[in-house]
Design a protein around this motif. Structure first.
Motif, PDB file in Angstrom:
ATOM      1  N   LYS A  63       3.014   0.993  36.953  1.00  0.00           N
ATOM      2  CA  LYS A  63       2.407   2.139  36.687  1.00  0.00           C
ATOM      3  C   LYS A  63       2.931   3.546  37.175  1.00  0.00           C
ATOM      4  O   LYS A  63       3.074   4.450  36.795  1.00  0.00           O
ATOM      5  N   ASP A  64       3.190   3.156  38.589  1.00  0.00           N
ATOM      6  CA  ASP A  64       4.061   4.233  39.352  1.00  0.00           C
ATOM      7  C   ASP A  64       5.370   4.417  38.646  1.00  0.00           C
ATOM      8  O   ASP A  64       5.626   5.647  38.547  1.00  0.00           O
ATOM      9  N   ALA A  65       6.291   3.587  38.080  1.00  0.00           N
ATOM     10  CA  ALA A  65       7.456   3.722  37.634  1.00  0.00           C
ATOM     11  C   ALA A  65       7.178   4.392  36.188  1.00  0.00           C
ATOM     12  O   ALA A  65       7.959   5.421  36.033  1.00  0.00           O
ATOM     13  N   SER A  66       6.007   3.993  35.433  1.00  0.00           N
ATOM     14  CA  SER A  66       5.690   4.866  34.349  1.00  0.00           C
ATOM     15  C   SER A  66       5.384   6.374  34.472  1.00  0.00           C
ATOM     16  O   SER A  66       5.874   7.049  33.614  1.00  0.00           O
ATOM     17  N   ARG A  67       4.899   6.525  35.540  1.00  0.00           N
ATOM     18  CA  ARG A  67       4.307   7.813  35.794  1.00  0.00           C
ATOM     19  C   ARG A  67       5.524   8.707  36.289  1.00  0.00           C
ATOM     20  O   ARG A  67       5.832   9.989  35.814  1.00  0.00           O
ATOM     21  N   VAL A  68       6.506   8.166  36.603  1.00  0.00           N
ATOM     22  CA  VAL A  68       7.779   8.872  37.171  1.00  0.00           C
ATOM     23  C   VAL A  68       8.581   9.357  35.788  1.00  0.00           C
ATOM     24  O   VAL A  68       9.141  10.328  35.695  1.00  0.00           O
ATOM     25  N   ARG A  69       8.542   8.134  35.055  1.00  0.00           N
ATOM     26  CA  ARG A  69       9.436   8.317  33.799  1.00  0.00           C
ATOM     27  C   ARG A  69       8.623   9.388  32.944  1.00  0.00           C
ATOM     28  O   ARG A  69       9.337  10.054  32.225  1.00  0.00           O
ATOM     29  N   ASN A  70       7.336   9.166  32.796  1.00  0.00           N
ATOM     30  CA  ASN A  70       6.622  10.359  32.158  1.00  0.00           C
ATOM     31  C   ASN A  70       6.959  11.716  32.682  1.00  0.00           C
ATOM     32  O   ASN A  70       6.985  13.047  31.957  1.00  0.00           O
ATOM     33  N   LEU A  71       6.978  12.014  33.732  1.00  0.00           N
ATOM     34  CA  LEU A  71       7.408  13.079  34.858  1.00  0.00           C
ATOM     35  C   LEU A  71       8.714  13.784  34.148  1.00  0.00           C
ATOM     36  O   LEU A  71       8.917  14.947  33.898  1.00  0.00           O
ATOM     37  N   MET A  72       9.640  12.695  34.059  1.00  0.00           N
ATOM     38  CA  MET A  72      11.096  13.175  33.368  1.00  0.00           C
ATOM     39  C   MET A  72      10.945  13.602  31.956  1.00  0.00           C
ATOM     40  O   MET A  72      11.498  14.595  31.634  1.00  0.00           O
TER      41      MET A  72
END
Length: 587
Positions: A434-443
């Motif tokens: 979930k945290d990984a997905s959040r960072v990718r979405n921020l990108m």
């Protein structure tokens, strides 16, 4: 007799002003001029204006200029040139405007010296509109026939990214000198057209130009961009034929080129052929050892340089030395040199040195010690320092410290996608999807795009490029067949199982295995085995960091196939031989 002595005094003063490096000495010379002669004698007033500006004392220069009773075109050019040397485009243009409105007649007509200074300031200031206006003025005052001015404009347009204007000016130039050709080579290179730059170099020779130092330095940079060893070897031959093998700048650039192309042995040969290498050559060879991960050799080279030949190291030397220790995991040695660089060699540690030390300690697993060093730094940590810590956190899976390092990087470099990818990978490796997905979405929200992995290999006078899952190559079927043979052989002979933990996506295990087996460097390795002679090393360039599974595959190939592989990734060179890597699995 008296006149001869007076002229000798003027010549002596002019020489002293030209070599002056101290504002106190400049003021003393100024006082001597005021007491003994006129500002107009030997253009001494103009020389002093230039000296004040060169030393960064603009107020003194402007005051002296205003006090000068007579100001001609040379005077104005001295002022404008001084501003240009300081990179002050605005003041250059203001001085030019004042010159044109001078109360002497209708002002002074600018010449090539005037425009060369202003164009140089435009290059420094990366000013598009002002540069175009200057081009218009060059045409207006009929200076476009001056080849030096046109060469300067070609250079400016090239640096501004306007390649078509550079090409047009070059084509319209009635008499092209060697500087014109050299400038176009560099312009092509700066605009990502290295092969066109090489073509320009070849055409220049065909039309009768003899390559000079600038031409060879430019084409060596072109060779690096192309990444072709055969081209570099051909240029090396030309350097020998033209008698430039004793030129320190060229031989240093050549050994640096060979190192960057993976030919460390050739770099060493070039260095050993230099009769009396200077500090630049010694440092370039040290950098070669560092980037190839030969830390022990780098240390021996440094000690020979300092202790036997008496060459004084500078901050650049220590950056490469500490980098070599970092790439080889030589923690104690790195600490020793970091501590003694100021005590023994009087070299003050800079940001680059702290970055190397953080990288050294972090990669060796001393993350808290690395973090402590950052906290104790006498200056603000740069993105390079935090990036070194973030890289170490990725290697050792320290999510908490990695998050802090990444947040600092987001503040310093909000548009660098690599930092977001690194943090996302840290989260993925620890199963925090979930945290990984959040960072990718921020990108995605920031519009940042991840660079696609690609690998390059030279064969048959051509650079072959491969991407993930590449089937575009004419020999793709043979390559994929070879790749399957390698995987089967690794499994049967070495009991190897794909290290799918390096696939940082939340997908099934069989999908992970298929993804990791199609990495670009693996495809390049298989191609290299098919076409590169067993007597030659397989040299591959990768634009991103090599993954752990590809690293293990390269080690296995070197053992099973009895081949040497040299892979350069975004961080360093890896030399694979007999089942092991020069990095000792530390990168």
């Amino acid at each position: 007799m008296i006149l001869g002595v007076y002229m000798a005094n003027i010549s002596s003063l002019i020489a002293s002003i030209a070599s002056c490096v101290s504002i106190f000495k400049c003021r003393a010379l100024h006082c001597k001029v005021v007491k003994t002669m006129s500002y107009r004698h030997g253009f001494i007033g103009d020389q002093l204006v230039g000296c004040y500006l060169r030393l960064g004392h603009e107020v003194c220069a402007e005051k002296l200029f205003d006090e000068m009773p007579e100001r001609d075109l040379v005077s104005w050019n001295s002022l404008i040139s001084g501003y240009s040397g300081r990179g002050h485009l605005g003041k250059c243009l203001k001085g030019f405007s004042k010159m044109m409105r001078s109360d002497v007649g209708l002002g002074f007509r600018p010449n090539e010296v005037t425009f060369l200074s202003i164009i140089s300031a435009c290059v420094h200031g990366k000013s598009r509109e002002e540069g175009r206006c200057v081009h218009g003025l060059v045409m207006k005052y009929g200076v476009l026939e001056e080849v030096k001015v046109v060469n300067a404009l070609i250079n400016w347009y090239g640096k501004a990214g306007d390649l078509s204007s550079s090409c047009k000016l070059f084509e319209d130039l009635s008499v092209k000198n060697v500087v014109s050709w050299n400038t176009m080579i560099v312009v092509y290179l700066q605009n990502g057209l290295a092969e066109e730059g090489l073509g320009c170099f070849n055409v220049s020779r065909r039309v009768g130009n003899k390559a000079d130092q600038a031409a060879f330095l430019a084409v060596l940079r072109v060779c690096e961009a192309i990444g072709a060893v055969k081209v570099a070897q051909g240029i090396h031959g030309m350097i020998l034929c033209c008698g430039f093998n004793a030129n320190m700048c060229i031989t240093t650039a050549l050994l640096d080129l060979y190192a960057k192309l993976g030919r460390l042995e050739d770099s060493s040969k070039v260095f050993l052929e230099i009769t009396s290498p200077d500090s630049m050559a010694w440092t370039a060879m040290l950098a070669a050892y560092a980037t190839h991960g030969y830390g022990r050799d780098a240390i021996k080279h440094f000690e020979l340089m300092v202790d036997h030949y008496g060459i004084s190291p500078d901050h650049v030397t220590f950056t490469h030395l500490l980098s070599a220790c970092s790439h080889s995991g030589l923690v104690e040695e790195g600490k020793h040199y970091f501590e003694t660089m100021l005590e023994r060699y009087r070299v003050e540690p800079r940001l680059d040195h702290y970055s190397c030390m953080v990288d050294l300690m972090g990669r060796s697993g001393f993350l808290q010690e690395a973090y402590g060093l950052i906290k104790e730094m006498p200056m603000e940590p740069s993105s390079g320092v935090w990036g070194a810590l973030l890289g170490a956190c990725r290697v050792y899976g320290d999510t908490k410290l990695g998050k802090e390092a990444a947040e600092r990087l987001f503040e310093l470099e909000p548009c660098d996608g690599r930092n977001y990818i690194m943090l996302a990978n840290i989260y993925s490796a620890s199963g925090q999807w979930k945290d990984a997905s959040r960072v990718r979405n921020l990108m995605k929200q920031k519009g940042l795009v991840r660079a696609s992995g690609c690998s390059y290999i030279e064969h048959g006078n051509k650079i072959h490029k491969f991407v993930v899952g590449d089937w575009s190559h004419p020999e793709s079927e043979k390559i994929q067949k070879k790749l399957k043979e390698i995987r089967k052989k690794m499994k049967n002979e070495l009991g190897y199982k794909s290290r799918t933990e390096f696939v940082l996506h939340d997908v099934d295990e069989d999908v992970k295995e298929e993804m990791i087996n199609q990495h670009s460097e693996k495809i390049a390795m298989a191609f290299g085995l098919l076409v590169i002679s067993p007597m030659e090393p397989i040299i591959i360039r990768k634009n991103l960091r090599i993954c752990g599974d590809c690293h293990e595959t390269a080690k296995a190939i070197s053992l099973m196939e009895e081949r040497r592989l040299i892979i350069r990734d975004s961080k360093r060179f890896h030399h694979f031989s007999e089942g092991s890597c020069s990095c000792r699995d530390y990168w």
